[in-house]
Design a protein around this motif. Structure first.
Motif, mmCIF file in Angstrom:
data_model
loop_
_atom_site.group_PDB
_atom_site.id
_atom_site.type_symbol
_atom_site.label_atom_id
_atom_site.label_comp_id
_atom_site.label_asym_id
_atom_site.label_seq_id
_atom_site.Cartn_x
_atom_site.Cartn_y
_atom_site.Cartn_z
ATOM 1 N N ARG A 1 -4.554 -22.797 -11.398
ATOM 2 C CA ARG A 1 -5.688 -23.450 -10.731
ATOM 3 C C ARG A 1 -6.200 -22.658 -9.539
ATOM 4 N NH1 ARG A 1 -3.126 -29.080 -9.283
ATOM 5 N NH2 ARG A 1 -1.451 -27.629 -8.752
ATOM 6 N N GLU A 2 -5.307 -21.998 -8.817
ATOM 7 C CA GLU A 2 -5.694 -21.307 -7.588
ATOM 8 C C GLU A 2 -6.728 -20.212 -7.875
ATOM 9 O OE1 GLU A 2 -1.787 -23.203 -6.700
ATOM 10 O OE2 GLU A 2 -2.660 -22.108 -8.387
ATOM 11 N N CYS B 1 -3.314 -18.951 -2.955
ATOM 12 C CA CYS B 1 -3.016 -17.854 -3.870
ATOM 13 C C CYS B 1 -1.757 -18.174 -4.676
ATOM 14 C CB CYS B 1 -2.820 -16.564 -3.078
ATOM 15 S SG CYS B 1 -2.485 -15.113 -4.078
ATOM 16 N N ALA B 2 -1.835 -18.010 -5.987
ATOM 17 C CA ALA B 2 -0.672 -18.134 -6.859
ATOM 18 C C ALA B 2 -0.118 -16.737 -7.144
ATOM 19 C CB ALA B 2 -1.060 -18.830 -8.164
ATOM 20 N N SER B 3 1.048 -16.672 -7.774
ATOM 21 C CA SER B 3 1.664 -15.397 -8.143
ATOM 22 C C SER B 3 1.890 -15.346 -9.641
ATOM 23 C CB SER B 3 2.999 -15.210 -7.415
ATOM 24 O OG SER B 3 2.812 -15.107 -6.022
ATOM 25 N N VAL B 4 1.690 -14.173 -10.230
ATOM 26 C CA VAL B 4 1.971 -13.972 -11.649
ATOM 27 C C VAL B 4 2.723 -12.655 -11.818
ATOM 28 C CG1 VAL B 4 -0.056 -15.262 -12.441
ATOM 29 C CG2 VAL B 4 -0.208 -12.790 -12.139
ATOM 30 N N GLU B 5 3.342 -12.518 -12.978
ATOM 31 C CA GLU B 5 4.113 -11.314 -13.293
ATOM 32 C C GLU B 5 3.728 -10.834 -14.679
ATOM 33 O OE1 GLU B 5 8.793 -10.258 -12.908
ATOM 34 O OE2 GLU B 5 8.316 -11.894 -14.289
ATOM 35 N N PHE B 6 3.198 -9.614 -14.767
ATOM 36 C CA PHE B 6 2.856 -9.021 -16.052
ATOM 37 C C PHE B 6 3.949 -8.083 -16.557
ATOM 38 C CE2 PHE B 6 -1.946 -9.185 -14.869
ATOM 39 C CZ PHE B 6 -1.976 -10.546 -15.135
ATOM 40 N N ALA B 7 4.680 -7.453 -15.635
ATOM 41 C CA ALA B 7 5.734 -6.507 -16.009
ATOM 42 C C ALA B 7 6.855 -6.608 -14.991
ATOM 43 C CB ALA B 7 5.194 -5.089 -16.081
ATOM 44 N N LYS C 1 -0.225 -24.181 0.277
ATOM 45 C CA LYS C 1 0.326 -23.482 1.442
ATOM 46 C C LYS C 1 0.517 -21.984 1.201
ATOM 47 C CE LYS C 1 1.116 -26.990 4.308
ATOM 48 N NZ LYS C 1 0.528 -27.057 5.673
ATOM 49 N N TYR C 2 0.249 -21.509 -0.022
ATOM 50 C CA TYR C 2 0.557 -20.120 -0.357
ATOM 51 C C TYR C 2 -0.702 -19.259 -0.274
ATOM 52 C CZ TYR C 2 4.755 -22.455 -1.766
ATOM 53 O OH TYR C 2 5.886 -23.243 -1.751
ATOM 54 N N PHE C 3 -0.563 -18.092 0.365
ATOM 55 C CA PHE C 3 -1.702 -17.209 0.560
ATOM 56 C C PHE C 3 -1.217 -15.784 0.778
ATOM 57 C CE2 PHE C 3 -0.188 -17.654 4.797
ATOM 58 C CZ PHE C 3 -0.689 -16.591 5.548
ATOM 59 N N ILE C 4 -2.137 -14.838 0.640
ATOM 60 C CA ILE C 4 -1.905 -13.462 1.071
ATOM 61 C C ILE C 4 -3.236 -12.942 1.582
ATOM 62 C CG2 ILE C 4 -2.179 -12.612 -1.316
ATOM 63 C CD1 ILE C 4 -0.350 -10.241 -0.507
ATOM 64 N N LEU D 1 4.124 -16.384 -0.106
ATOM 65 C CA LEU D 1 3.981 -16.378 -1.554
ATOM 66 C C LEU D 1 4.797 -17.479 -2.207
ATOM 67 C CD1 LEU D 1 4.240 -12.527 -2.208
ATOM 68 C CD2 LEU D 1 2.178 -13.915 -1.940
ATOM 69 N N GLU D 2 4.247 -18.027 -3.275
ATOM 70 C CA GLU D 2 5.001 -19.047 -3.996
ATOM 71 C C GLU D 2 6.283 -18.435 -4.556
ATOM 72 O OE1 GLU D 2 3.827 -20.517 -7.893
ATOM 73 O OE2 GLU D 2 2.157 -19.106 -7.908
ATOM 74 N N PRO D 3 7.353 -19.192 -4.627
ATOM 75 C CA PRO D 3 8.643 -18.652 -5.097
ATOM 76 C C PRO D 3 8.688 -18.550 -6.620
ATOM 77 C CG PRO D 3 8.886 -20.974 -4.540
ATOM 78 C CD PRO D 3 7.473 -20.594 -4.170
ATOM 79 N N LEU D 4 7.964 -17.562 -7.148
ATOM 80 C CA LEU D 4 7.799 -17.459 -8.594
ATOM 81 C C LEU D 4 9.126 -17.302 -9.323
ATOM 82 C CD1 LEU D 4 5.860 -17.222 -11.005
ATOM 83 C CD2 LEU D 4 5.756 -14.750 -10.566
#
Length: 517
Positions: free
Chosen positions: A229-230, A187-193, A178-181, A20-23
């Motif tokens: 973009r991902e 795959c990118a990472s996001v945070e809603f909460a 290079k990031y995936f799951i 995972l990307e280091p969000l």
């Protein structure tokens, strides 16, 4: 000032299932850049120590900020800090992150002068203040909230004012593909909460955030996803969609804008059943994968971990997710006290269900309740073994046999969900990955046996230990005051303002085990 943000290398399971990307580090980097500082970022999950050395020489940072979210990375981070100090003696070295917050004093001791500060709590909330202190008067660093130095500790950590202010510097990553799951590649990472209002004994998310729960506004969340973009997105929330109206507002906003992604998230079985409408909606706009921490398949195990979701509710949640066409991965916690019969029972159960099953090892961590209440003696204080894939508590079986049974059980996942079978079932997806030059998913299909090997896990116990973790207090307690564990001071109901009153009642009922069946 020039800041170099550093994420350490990946752990055992990141070599196969995900990277995972280091969000969190991107958010910290974004806060520093917004304050006017020049920032570079390197992720050692996808780059090498030689790359780190070259960047040190070319960028010559004034401050190096290491992210330490996992105990197993501590030795690597300390060694890199010492190496950087030798090359750049005037450079200020700070370590932050989840695990660093619970082990601040011992990290300073391990650093032996190479670590100037450990920053507890949410780094983006105070990093600009820390950088200003470093630039103006290093003696004032100890007055920064959450800062711990050899000269003392500052005021308690503080939260970022609003998650809407969180602006990850995604452009600083040099290898985003290079990031995936799983099959979400890239795959990118996001945070809603952020935060968790429950209090499972094995988890430190709630002790870090003081049982708070805060949410990004739906408008800002939609803006964040729309700018990525991902094609794949992993939602990093500890428990997704606790507040149904919030999740629906984000989903509806994405639908109105025509944003099409594929999503992977983590939630609880009781949340899934309570908020069915939001999960139904998200399944229509791209929710494909879900992780649910069952932890145990019997009531005794659930009680031990204070995971007060009844077995019937967990199995009902799995059925509901299947009805939506969502691929579910579940986690079970293997206790070192398991014998051969217990492992065999788990294997048979795993073979009977369609879900992906992950097996982790019960591991007391600093910051968790079981770190202070577990009565079994720790068998090792080697940080590197604290990765939920090694046994650090006494095993009922001889250790070689425990690892043999553990890996044999994990092989269920290998047989069901990796290798040629999956390649045949996902031929279209795999072909699209290859056409885009994406090989992360394909490479992981055959790596299981080279990574999950009981001989390798056993050999890890024989390695020289240069940095030993400070042991838990000698005096163990049967019942612990949670406030003794918190990093961020608890704010009570005010800290969970993102939940409506009905949501707060639901959390309290399920946390205390009083919810109606």
């Amino acid at each position: 000032m020039k800041l170099l943000a550093v994420h350490p290398s990946g752990l055992m399971y990141t070599k196969i299932f995900l990277r995972l990307e280091p969000l969190g580090l991107e958010i910290v980097a974004g806060a520093a850049r917004a304050a006017g500082h020049e920032v570079a970022l390197i992720d050692l999950q996808v780059e090498s120590h030689a790359d780190f050395d070259r960047l040190l020489r070319s960028f010559r940072p004034d401050v190096i900020a290491f992210s330490c979210n996992y105990l197993a990375n501590v030795p690597e981070i300390i060694d890199l800090a010492k190496s950087a100090k030798r090359d750049l003696p005037r450079c200020f070295v700070v370590i932050g992150g989840h695990s660093a917050s619970f082990t601040a004093e011992e990290l300073l001791e391990h650093g032996n002068g190479a670590v100037d500060c450990v920053l507890k709590g949410e780094g983006e909330a105070v990093l600009p203040q820390l950088l200003e202190a470093v630039a103006q008067d290093r003696a004032s660093v100890a007055q920064v909230p959450g800062a711990v130095t050899l000269d003392g500790a500052g005021p308690p950590p503080r939260f970022i004012t609003s998650l809407d202010d969180s602006r990850p510097a995604r452009d600083l990553l040099r290898h985003r593909r290079k990031y995936f799951i799983g099959m979400l590649d890239p795959c990118a990472s996001v945070e809603f909460a952020r935060g968790c209002p429950w209090d499972c004994t094995f988890c430190s998310a709630w002790t870090f955030y003081g049982r708070s729960y805060r949410a990004m506004s739906p408008e800002r969340a939609v803006e964040e996803v729309a700018g990525i973009r991902e094609p794949g997105i992993f939602l990093v929330d500890d428990v997704a969609f606790v507040h149904e109206a919030h999740g629906l507002a984000i989903g509806e906003g994405l639908a109105r804008r025509g944003v099409r992604k594929e999503y992977y998230l983590e939630t609880r079985g009781d949340v899934l059943l309570r908020n069915k409408d939001v999960f139904r909606f998200w399944s229509k706009i791209g929710l494909k994968y879900m992780f649910i921490g069952l932890e145990a398949i019997d009531e005794e195990g659930l009680k031990r971990f204070r995971k007060r979701v009844g077995l019937d509710k967990n199995f009902e949640a799995l059925e509901f997710a299947r009805s939506l066409g969502i691929t579910v991965a579940i986690n079970l916690i293997a206790d070192p006290d398991w014998d051969r019969d217990r492992f065999e029972t788990i294997r048979q159960w795993c073979l009977e269900i369609p879900e992906i099953v992950n097996i982790s090892v019960n591991t007391p961590y600093p910051g968790t309740e079981i770190w202070r209440t577990e009565t079994r003696p720790l068998q090792s204080l080697d940080y590197r073994l604290y990765d939920i894939q090694h046994a650090v508590l006494p095993t009922r079986l001889p250790l070689p046999e425990f690892y043999a049974e553990l890996v044999r059980t994990q092989q269920v996942l290998n047989r069901k969900h990796l290798g040629w079978r999956v390649l045949a079932e996902t031929a279209g997806i795999s072909a699209r990955h290859l056409l885009r030059g994406q090989t992360n998913f394909l490479r992981m299909l055959w790596k299981f046996n080279s990574v999950f090997d009981p001989r390798l896990q056993l050999a890890d116990h024989a390695r020289e230990v240069r940095y030993r973790m400070a042991p838990p207090p000698v005096q163990r307690v049967a019942k612990l005051d949670p406030k003794a564990l918190y990093i961020h001071p608890p704010l009570g109901r005010r800290g969970r303002a993102a939940l409506d009153d009905a949501g707060e009642r639901f959390v309290e009922e399920t946390r205390m085990g009083t919810a109606s069946p």
